[in-house]
Design a protein around this motif. Structure first.
Motif, PDB file in Angstrom:
ATOM      1  N   MET A   1      31.455 -10.432 -10.294  1.00  0.00           N
ATOM      2  CA  MET A   1      31.055 -10.231  -8.919  1.00  0.00           C
ATOM      3  C   MET A   1      29.634  -9.670  -8.903  1.00  0.00           C
ATOM      4  SD  MET A   1      32.508  -7.641  -6.078  1.00  0.00           S
ATOM      5  CE  MET A   1      33.913  -8.372  -5.350  1.00  0.00           C
ATOM      6  N   ALA A   2      28.800 -10.237  -8.093  1.00  0.00           N
ATOM      7  CA  ALA A   2      27.401  -9.806  -8.013  1.00  0.00           C
ATOM      8  C   ALA A   2      27.291  -8.516  -7.201  1.00  0.00           C
ATOM      9  CB  ALA A   2      26.560 -10.897  -7.362  1.00  0.00           C
ATOM     10  N   ALA A   3      26.353  -7.681  -7.598  1.00  0.00           N
ATOM     11  CA  ALA A   3      26.119  -6.438  -6.869  1.00  0.00           C
ATOM     12  C   ALA A   3      25.517  -6.766  -5.505  1.00  0.00           C
ATOM     13  CB  ALA A   3      25.170  -5.542  -7.659  1.00  0.00           C
ATOM     14  N   PRO A   4      25.895  -5.981  -4.490  1.00  0.00           N
ATOM     15  CA  PRO A   4      25.315  -6.258  -3.170  1.00  0.00           C
ATOM     16  C   PRO A   4      23.810  -6.004  -3.189  1.00  0.00           C
ATOM     17  CG  PRO A   4      26.646  -4.243  -3.123  1.00  0.00           C
ATOM     18  CD  PRO A   4      26.800  -4.861  -4.479  1.00  0.00           C
ATOM     19  N   THR A   5      23.104  -6.890  -2.543  1.00  0.00           N
ATOM     20  CA  THR A   5      21.653  -6.722  -2.505  1.00  0.00           C
ATOM     21  C   THR A   5      21.284  -5.876  -1.304  1.00  0.00           C
ATOM     22  OG1 THR A   5      21.396  -8.753  -1.246  1.00  0.00           O
ATOM     23  CG2 THR A   5      21.213  -8.935  -3.633  1.00  0.00           C
ATOM     24  N   GLN A   6      20.326  -4.990  -1.514  1.00  0.00           N
ATOM     25  CA  GLN A   6      19.878  -4.143  -0.425  1.00  0.00           C
ATOM     26  C   GLN A   6      18.775  -4.863   0.337  1.00  0.00           C
ATOM     27  OE1 GLN A   6      18.583  -0.447  -2.039  1.00  0.00           O
ATOM     28  NE2 GLN A   6      20.640   0.345  -2.273  1.00  0.00           N
ATOM     29  N   ALA A   7      18.758  -4.642   1.621  1.00  0.00           N
ATOM     30  CA  ALA A   7      17.673  -5.201   2.425  1.00  0.00           C
ATOM     31  C   ALA A   7      16.394  -4.479   2.031  1.00  0.00           C
ATOM     32  CB  ALA A   7      17.965  -5.004   3.901  1.00  0.00           C
ATOM     33  N   PRO A   8      15.288  -5.189   1.988  1.00  0.00           N
ATOM     34  CA  PRO A   8      14.032  -4.514   1.642  1.00  0.00           C
ATOM     35  C   PRO A   8      13.718  -3.438   2.677  1.00  0.00           C
ATOM     36  CG  PRO A   8      13.620  -6.755   2.412  1.00  0.00           C
ATOM     37  CD  PRO A   8      15.104  -6.585   2.292  1.00  0.00           C
ATOM     38  N   GLU A   9      13.123  -2.365   2.201  1.00  0.00           N
ATOM     39  CA  GLU A   9      12.803  -1.264   3.098  1.00  0.00           C
ATOM     40  C   GLU A   9      11.723  -1.684   4.088  1.00  0.00           C
ATOM     41  OE1 GLU A   9      11.836   3.435   3.197  1.00  0.00           O
ATOM     42  OE2 GLU A   9      11.830   2.420   1.278  1.00  0.00           O
ATOM     43  N   ARG A  10      11.855  -1.226   5.299  1.00  0.00           N
ATOM     44  CA  ARG A  10      10.870  -1.542   6.335  1.00  0.00           C
ATOM     45  C   ARG A  10       9.574  -0.805   6.030  1.00  0.00           C
ATOM     46  NH1 ARG A  10       9.923   0.206  11.990  1.00  0.00           N
ATOM     47  NH2 ARG A  10       8.767  -1.519  12.881  1.00  0.00           N
ATOM     48  N   LEU A  11       8.480  -1.530   6.153  1.00  0.00           N
ATOM     49  CA  LEU A  11       7.156  -0.945   5.956  1.00  0.00           C
ATOM     50  C   LEU A  11       6.468  -0.822   7.303  1.00  0.00           C
ATOM     51  CD1 LEU A  11       6.021  -2.947   2.800  1.00  0.00           C
ATOM     52  CD2 LEU A  11       6.992  -0.651   2.892  1.00  0.00           C
ATOM     53  N   LEU A  12       5.826   0.315   7.519  1.00  0.00           N
ATOM     54  CA  LEU A  12       5.160   0.597   8.783  1.00  0.00           C
ATOM     55  C   LEU A  12       3.655   0.460   8.641  1.00  0.00           C
ATOM     56  CD1 LEU A  12       7.134   3.832   9.769  1.00  0.00           C
ATOM     57  CD2 LEU A  12       7.628   1.473  10.423  1.00  0.00           C
ATOM     58  N   THR A  13       3.007   0.050   9.706  1.00  0.00           N
ATOM     59  CA  THR A  13       1.544  -0.024   9.728  1.00  0.00           C
ATOM     60  C   THR A  13       0.984   1.365  10.030  1.00  0.00           C
ATOM     61  OG1 THR A  13       1.429  -0.428  12.103  1.00  0.00           O
ATOM     62  CG2 THR A  13       1.661  -2.377  10.664  1.00  0.00           C
ATOM     63  N   PRO A  14      -0.297   1.581   9.769  1.00  0.00           N
ATOM     64  CA  PRO A  14      -0.899   2.870  10.140  1.00  0.00           C
ATOM     65  C   PRO A  14      -0.736   3.179  11.633  1.00  0.00           C
ATOM     66  CG  PRO A  14      -2.353   1.705   8.651  1.00  0.00           C
ATOM     67  CD  PRO A  14      -1.241   0.747   9.015  1.00  0.00           C
ATOM     68  N   GLY A  15      -0.802   2.171  12.465  1.00  0.00           N
ATOM     69  CA  GLY A  15      -0.626   2.373  13.901  1.00  0.00           C
ATOM     70  C   GLY A  15       0.770   2.857  14.257  1.00  0.00           C
ATOM     71  N   GLU A  16       1.779   2.290  13.591  1.00  0.00           N
ATOM     72  CA  GLU A  16       3.161   2.711  13.847  1.00  0.00           C
ATOM     73  C   GLU A  16       3.394   4.145  13.383  1.00  0.00           C
ATOM     74  OE1 GLU A  16       5.603  -1.485  13.562  1.00  0.00           O
ATOM     75  OE2 GLU A  16       4.875  -0.594  11.698  1.00  0.00           O
ATOM     76  N   VAL A  17       2.839   4.496  12.226  1.00  0.00           N
ATOM     77  CA  VAL A  17       2.959   5.865  11.719  1.00  0.00           C
ATOM     78  C   VAL A  17       2.230   6.820  12.662  1.00  0.00           C
ATOM     79  CG1 VAL A  17       2.438   7.421   9.798  1.00  0.00           C
ATOM     80  CG2 VAL A  17       3.203   5.080   9.332  1.00  0.00           C
ATOM     81  N   ALA A  18       1.056   6.427  13.107  1.00  0.00           N
ATOM     82  CA  ALA A  18       0.269   7.260  14.015  1.00  0.00           C
ATOM     83  C   ALA A  18       1.035   7.551  15.306  1.00  0.00           C
ATOM     84  CB  ALA A  18      -1.063   6.580  14.328  1.00  0.00           C
ATOM     85  N   THR A  19       1.741   6.567  15.813  1.00  0.00           N
ATOM     86  CA  THR A  19       2.532   6.750  17.031  1.00  0.00           C
ATOM     87  C   THR A  19       3.622   7.792  16.805  1.00  0.00           C
ATOM     88  OG1 THR A  19       2.088   4.491  17.759  1.00  0.00           O
ATOM     89  CG2 THR A  19       4.017   5.582  18.706  1.00  0.00           C
ATOM     90  N   LEU A  20       4.285   7.740  15.661  1.00  0.00           N
ATOM     91  CA  LEU A  20       5.354   8.698  15.365  1.00  0.00           C
ATOM     92  C   LEU A  20       4.819  10.126  15.278  1.00  0.00           C
ATOM     93  CD1 LEU A  20       7.330   6.706  12.642  1.00  0.00           C
ATOM     94  CD2 LEU A  20       8.099   7.238  14.964  1.00  0.00           C
ATOM     95  N   PHE A  21       3.621  10.279  14.687  1.00  0.00           N
ATOM     96  CA  PHE A  21       3.042  11.612  14.508  1.00  0.00           C
ATOM     97  C   PHE A  21       2.123  12.024  15.652  1.00  0.00           C
ATOM     98  CE2 PHE A  21       4.378  10.744  10.191  1.00  0.00           C
ATOM     99  CZ  PHE A  21       4.784  11.983   9.726  1.00  0.00           C
ATOM    100  N   ARG A  22       1.882  11.088  16.577  1.00  0.00           N
ATOM    101  CA  ARG A  22       0.983  11.332  17.712  1.00  0.00           C
ATOM    102  C   ARG A  22      -0.420  11.715  17.252  1.00  0.00           C
ATOM    103  NH1 ARG A  22       5.385  14.361  21.575  1.00  0.00           N
ATOM    104  NH2 ARG A  22       6.571  12.483  21.972  1.00  0.00           N
ATOM    105  N   VAL A  23      -0.926  10.913  16.331  1.00  0.00           N
ATOM    106  CA  VAL A  23      -2.293  11.067  15.824  1.00  0.00           C
ATOM    107  C   VAL A  23      -2.973   9.700  15.854  1.00  0.00           C
ATOM    108  CG1 VAL A  23      -1.721  13.036  14.338  1.00  0.00           C
ATOM    109  CG2 VAL A  23      -1.619  10.717  13.398  1.00  0.00           C
ATOM    110  N   ASP A  24      -4.254   9.666  15.549  1.00  0.00           N
ATOM    111  CA  ASP A  24      -5.008   8.423  15.488  1.00  0.00           C
ATOM    112  C   ASP A  24      -4.671   7.690  14.184  1.00  0.00           C
ATOM    113  OD1 ASP A  24      -7.758   6.923  14.700  1.00  0.00           O
ATOM    114  OD2 ASP A  24      -7.591   7.133  16.882  1.00  0.00           O
ATOM    115  N   PRO A  25      -4.648   6.362  14.190  1.00  0.00           N
ATOM    116  CA  PRO A  25      -4.383   5.616  12.946  1.00  0.00           C
ATOM    117  C   PRO A  25      -5.347   5.979  11.812  1.00  0.00           C
ATOM    118  CG  PRO A  25      -4.191   4.151  14.812  1.00  0.00           C
ATOM    119  CD  PRO A  25      -4.708   5.468  15.351  1.00  0.00           C
ATOM    120  N   LYS A  26      -6.594   6.315  12.129  1.00  0.00           N
ATOM    121  CA  LYS A  26      -7.544   6.712  11.071  1.00  0.00           C
ATOM    122  C   LYS A  26      -7.096   7.992  10.385  1.00  0.00           C
ATOM    123  CE  LYS A  26     -10.820   3.630  11.038  1.00  0.00           C
ATOM    124  NZ  LYS A  26     -11.014   2.815   9.864  1.00  0.00           N
ATOM    125  N   THR A  27      -6.421   8.869  11.117  1.00  0.00           N
ATOM    126  CA  THR A  27      -5.888  10.100  10.521  1.00  0.00           C
ATOM    127  C   THR A  27      -4.838   9.756   9.478  1.00  0.00           C
ATOM    128  OG1 THR A  27      -6.329  11.331  12.549  1.00  0.00           O
ATOM    129  CG2 THR A  27      -4.717  12.283  11.033  1.00  0.00           C
TER     130      THR A  27
END
Length: 70
Positions: A1-27
């Protein structure tokens, strides 16, 4: 029996990270350059951030801030 494959982890853009932290993407880019947050480079040279790492960092900062209010 094959091991279950995990979905690849979601990658965020600098803009998405900036929104979460409420900072500018350059930060976010500066944080990555300084090693404060890990990043991955796409073949085109763009930065991407692992969602689990970003959410963990956000949770740590939130709990530290809340602890300071007590």
């Amino acid at each position: 029996m094959a091991a279950p494959t995990q979905a690849p982890e979601r990658l965020l853009t600098p803009g998405e990270v900036a929104t979460l932290f409420r900072v500018d993407p350059k930060t976010v880019t500066r944080w990555a350059s300084a090693g404060r947050i890990g990043s991955i480079r796409t073949p085109g040279g763009h930065r991407r951030f692992r969602e689990s790492e970003v959410r963990g960092l956000l949770a740590d900062l939130t709990s530290e801030a809340n602890a300071g209010l007590r």
